[in-house]
Design an enzyme around this catalytic site. Structure first.
Site, mmCIF file in Angstrom:
data_model
loop_
_atom_site.group_PDB
_atom_site.id
_atom_site.type_symbol
_atom_site.label_atom_id
_atom_site.label_comp_id
_atom_site.label_asym_id
_atom_site.label_seq_id
_atom_site.Cartn_x
_atom_site.Cartn_y
_atom_site.Cartn_z
ATOM 1 N N ASP A 11 -2.047 -1.394 -3.680
ATOM 2 C CA ASP A 11 -2.135 -0.429 -5.117
ATOM 3 C C ASP A 11 -0.923 -0.599 -6.063
ATOM 4 O O ASP A 11 0.107 -1.338 -5.786
ATOM 5 C CB ASP A 11 -2.491 0.987 -4.636
ATOM 6 N N HIS A 70 -4.547 -17.024 -5.052
ATOM 7 C CA HIS A 70 -5.528 -16.422 -4.213
ATOM 8 C C HIS A 70 -6.809 -17.166 -3.871
ATOM 9 O O HIS A 70 -7.413 -16.653 -3.002
ATOM 10 C CB HIS A 70 -5.739 -15.036 -4.897
ATOM 11 N N ASP A 71 -7.086 -18.478 -4.435
ATOM 12 C CA ASP A 71 -8.106 -19.043 -4.110
ATOM 13 C C ASP A 71 -7.918 -20.142 -3.158
ATOM 14 O O ASP A 71 -8.743 -20.922 -2.670
ATOM 15 C CB ASP A 71 -8.811 -19.659 -5.244
ATOM 16 N N ASP A 89 -9.458 -16.300 -16.525
ATOM 17 C CA ASP A 89 -10.383 -16.598 -15.308
ATOM 18 C C ASP A 89 -11.485 -17.827 -16.211
ATOM 19 O O ASP A 89 -12.053 -17.547 -17.281
ATOM 20 C CB ASP A 89 -11.193 -15.454 -14.786
ATOM 21 N N ASP A 148 0.791 -1.101 -0.003
ATOM 22 C CA ASP A 148 0.034 0.133 0.013
ATOM 23 C C ASP A 148 0.998 1.114 0.116
ATOM 24 O O ASP A 148 1.356 1.563 1.008
ATOM 25 C CB ASP A 148 -0.669 -0.014 1.256
ATOM 26 N N ASP A 159 -4.646 -10.549 -15.729
ATOM 27 C CA ASP A 159 -5.905 -11.458 -15.331
ATOM 28 C C ASP A 159 -7.082 -10.948 -16.010
ATOM 29 O O ASP A 159 -7.308 -9.850 -16.167
ATOM 30 C CB ASP A 159 -6.125 -11.295 -13.841
ATOM 31 N N ASP A 203 -3.796 3.975 2.626
ATOM 32 C CA ASP A 203 -5.184 3.791 2.867
ATOM 33 C C ASP A 203 -5.623 2.299 3.302
ATOM 34 O O ASP A 203 -6.800 2.048 3.380
ATOM 35 C CB ASP A 203 -6.007 4.380 1.641
ATOM 36 N N ASN A 246 -0.315 4.579 -0.764
ATOM 37 C CA ASN A 246 -0.695 5.848 -0.169
ATOM 38 C C ASN A 246 -1.439 5.768 1.432
ATOM 39 O O ASN A 246 -2.192 6.459 1.686
ATOM 40 C CB ASN A 246 -1.516 6.466 -1.295
ATOM 41 N N GLU A 298 -7.277 -20.655 -16.691
ATOM 42 C CA GLU A 298 -7.765 -21.351 -15.607
ATOM 43 C C GLU A 298 -8.986 -22.214 -15.810
ATOM 44 O O GLU A 298 -9.850 -21.811 -16.427
ATOM 45 C CB GLU A 298 -8.077 -20.367 -14.450
HETATM 46 O O1 TEU Z 1 -11.933 -18.744 -9.790
HETATM 47 C C1 TEU Z 1 -12.773 -19.973 -10.491
HETATM 48 C C2 TEU Z 1 -13.006 -20.927 -9.387
HETATM 49 O O2 TEU Z 1 -13.310 -22.079 -9.892
HETATM 50 C C3 TEU Z 1 -13.151 -20.363 -8.199
HETATM 51 O O3 TEU Z 1 -13.986 -19.583 -7.585
HETATM 52 C C4 TEU Z 1 -13.356 -21.765 -7.012
HETATM 53 O O4 TEU Z 1 -14.653 -22.163 -7.446
HETATM 54 C C5 TEU Z 1 -13.454 -21.209 -5.895
HETATM 55 O O5 TEU Z 1 -12.204 -20.347 -5.585
HETATM 56 C C6 TEU Z 1 -13.537 -22.137 -4.767
HETATM 57 O O6 TEU Z 1 -13.078 -21.712 -3.523
HETATM 58 C C7 TEU Z 1 -11.634 -17.658 -10.667
HETATM 59 C C8 TEU Z 1 -10.950 -16.675 -9.617
HETATM 60 O O7 TEU Z 1 -9.693 -17.062 -9.481
HETATM 61 C C9 TEU Z 1 -11.752 -16.441 -8.438
HETATM 62 O O8 TEU Z 1 -10.994 -15.546 -7.528
HETATM 63 C C10 TEU Z 1 -13.031 -15.759 -8.489
HETATM 64 O O9 TEU Z 1 -13.718 -15.414 -7.545
HETATM 65 C C11 TEU Z 1 -13.825 -16.517 -9.875
HETATM 66 O O10 TEU Z 1 -13.042 -17.080 -10.675
HETATM 67 C C12 TEU Z 1 -14.941 -15.653 -10.459
HETATM 68 O O11 TEU Z 1 -14.398 -14.931 -11.321
HETATM 69 CA CA CA Z 2 -3.513 2.112 -1.389
#
Ligand code: TEU
Ligand code: CA
Length: 553
Positions: free
Chosen positions: A30, A327-328, A200, A22, A99, A26, A24, A254
């Site tokens: 960013d 991130h998932d 995605d 971050d 992405d 907040d 700035n 993905e």
């Molecule tokens: O993820 C697709 C996906 O299959 C996941 O959402 C999965 O079903 C879920 O994470 C299970 O926990 C992509 C992105 O990586 C995710 O961050 C998004 O939320 C999703 O698509 C919708 O765009």
């Molecule tokens: Ca920021």
């Protein structure tokens, strides 16, 4: 433009912009924050960044709900900041993969706002609207976040399809105008110097629009009608031909629930669609039916079988991707039978040794390189993720026991991987000087970048060495994969062989010392990586991981 295969030499670092840095103060990461930390990536040795979405978005799903594909979310900065970041990346030899979310937009996108307003809107057919059945939705489909997949739109007395949150309406790929829009968006970003795209949920864009009821029992009712749907390959070939092929891009799609045959088609260089895909079979070995909420005990045999299946079947034909985290997913240390306490450091190094010498492009998720762990948030209300809250509500409405739901959520919440990056041990971990949007993990006091730089034995310094080996060793690209101990329940060992050379990775996935001898190991070998001092080819220490290069006589 000639398409090269630089994707085979890429080592990719994923940045989740909300949580990286971050600038700035907040409380929200960013673009300028990213630019300020590029030297961290140079130090690590990666050569490509995959940036999670920074487009305009109401952030219902942290940016995976895009309201303007050609604008930057002011929360992250301006287009100028973006261009500056790209320039600074390129200056350092780092490429940028954006992405791209093309299955759905945000419900705040101008297309959708217009589409909703009237059936005669020129954008109405950009989305999937259908009449209900009496008071009920058009069919029984359910989405990825545990809800019904249709939402009623009173202005047109129709329902619209959303396979994710209701603020993420699915677009209608059968409409040629929609495809042209996305081709245009791809060109827009490539002209700005972007080097590729992570697409995605790309294998669900084509729906069988007869909209039959799904027969699936537990999850994703209707999935059969859109997972690898009827026109998927046709549409992706068009995107490639009319958009991507004008540039030298890297693409990774993905995919959800894709079979080998689907992957063959998606990554066929004869009829180009994508360079590689993310497939989740190996991260799904600790759940049932590919649904993370149905937890299952980890089995190394299932894990290696899954990894090996794709290695063997793709190696001479297609390119692959290699990852544990994003991130998932929850964090990898502490997962896959490893330990995020006493043996955290050994575990993280062993895990890296274990997958990144398979054939494919390595993806490292921010924080993985310092062994960041799952979030220590305790209360459900302190999670931010929309999926977490939706699943919680659904589970409660089914009267499941609260304690059980909470445990399941703590294990599976996507916020586990989204906590702010731990740069140092200060109050907000050097991520920001104010309280961040998501709680910083208390273990920042001993898990942070600053300390990792200083400690020669840190996970970070191990990753750095690993990436160097990866970049310099040709066997990583060409060596033929073979599992060396298929039936072993504790040790995963494989080789990558070509001519009279091989790389061998030997990884102990257990907390105990394990006897292990490679019978055909000669004397002419070098240890390239090892998370302990010794290697005697007799016994492995807890979570020991070793990479060897052998000249075979
Ligand atoms: O993820 C697709 C996906 O299959 C996941 O959402 C999965 O079903 C879920 O994470 C299970 O926990 C992509 C992105 O990586 C995710 O961050 C998004 O939320 C999703 O698509 C919708 O765009
Ligand atoms: Ca920021």
């Amino acid at each position: 433009m000639k398409q090269t295969d630089w994707y085979k030499k890429a080592v990719i670092y994923q940045i989740y912009p909300l949580s990286f840095c971050d600038s700035n103060n907040d409380g929200i990461g960013d673009i300028n924050g990213i630019t300020s930390k590029l030297d961290h990536l140079v130090k690590l040795g990666v050569n490509t960044v995959w940036l999670s979405p920074v487009y305009k978005s109401p952030m219902q799903d942290n940016g995976y709900d895009i309201s303007d594909y050609k604008g930057i979310n002011p929360m992250f900065g301006t287009m100028e900041d973006f261009s500056n970041m790209v320039k600074e990346m390129h200056k350092r030899g780092i490429k940028l993969v954006m992405d791209l979310v093309m299955n759905h937009t945000s419900d705040q996108h101008e297309w959708f706002k217009s589409a909703c307003s009237s059936v005669s809107s020129p954008y109405h057919d950009y989305y999937i609207f259908r009449k209900g059945k009496g008071k009920n939705p058009p069919n029984n489909w359910t989405g990825f976040f545990g809800e019904k997949a249709w939402k009623y739109n009173s202005a047109t007395d129709e329902w619209y399809l959303h396979l994710f949150a209701s603020g993420q309406p699915d677009v209608n790929w059968d409409n040629p105008k929609v495809r042209q829009e996305f081709i245009d968006i791809i060109k827009f970003w490539c002209d700005k110097g972007v080097d590729g795209f992570r697409m995605d949920v790309i294998n669900i864009i084509s729906k069988d629009q007869s909209f039959k009821n799904g027969k699936e029992i537990l999850f994703l009712k209707g999935g059969k009608s859109y997972i690898n749907g009827p026109h998927l390959h046709e549409y992706l070939q068009q995107i490639n031909k009319e958009g991507l092929s004008n540039y030298d891009t890297l693409t990774v799609g993905e995919t959800v629930f894709s079979s080998l045959d689907d992957i063959y088609k998606l990554t066929n260089t004869e009829k180009p669609e994508l360079n590689m895909v993310f497939n989740f079979d190996h991260t799904n070995v600790d759940n049932f039916f590919g649904v993370k909420w149905f937890m299952r005990k980890f089995s190394l045999r299932r894990f290696r079988k899954t990894l090996g299946y794709y290695q063997v079947n793709l190696q001479n034909k297609r390119w692959n991707s290699l990852f544990y985290e994003n991130h998932d997913q929850r964090r990898s240390v502490g997962r896959f039978n490893t330990d995020d306490k006493e043996y955290r450091v050994q575990s993280a190094k062993m895990l890296a040794t274990s997958i990144y010498f398979l054939k494919g492009t390595p993806f490292i998720y921010e924080g993985q390189e310092i062994g960041m762990t799952n979030s220590d948030i305790k209360q459900i209300k302190d999670y931010v993720d929309v999926e977490t809250h939706n699943i919680y509500k659904t589970a409660r409405s089914l009267h499941m026991p609260k304690r059980y739901i909470e445990k399941t959520i703590r294990n599976g919440t996507r916020d586990n991987a989204r906590t702010p990056m731990q740069w140092n041990d200060s109050i907000y971990a050097g991520f920001s000087s104010v309280k961040p949007w998501l709680k910083v993990n208390d273990n920042k006091s001993y898990i942070n970048v600053e300390m990792s730089y200083e400690d020669q034995d840190s996970i970070f310094n191990f990753y750095k060495k690993l990436i160097k080996v990866h970049q310099e060793e040709p066997l990583v690209i060409n060596g033929i994969y073979k599992d060396l101990c298929k039936h072993n329940k504790k040790v995963y060992a494989y080789e990558r062989r070509e001519g009279n050379e091989r790389l061998v990775a030997i990884c102990n996935y257990s907390k105990k010392n394990v006897k292990f001898k490679l019978k055909d190991l000669g004397t002419n070998y070098k240890v390239l990586l090892n998370n302990y001092e010794e290697f005697d080819n007799k016994e492995l220490k807890p979570y020991q991981g070793v990479l060897i290069k052998e000249e075979i006589k």
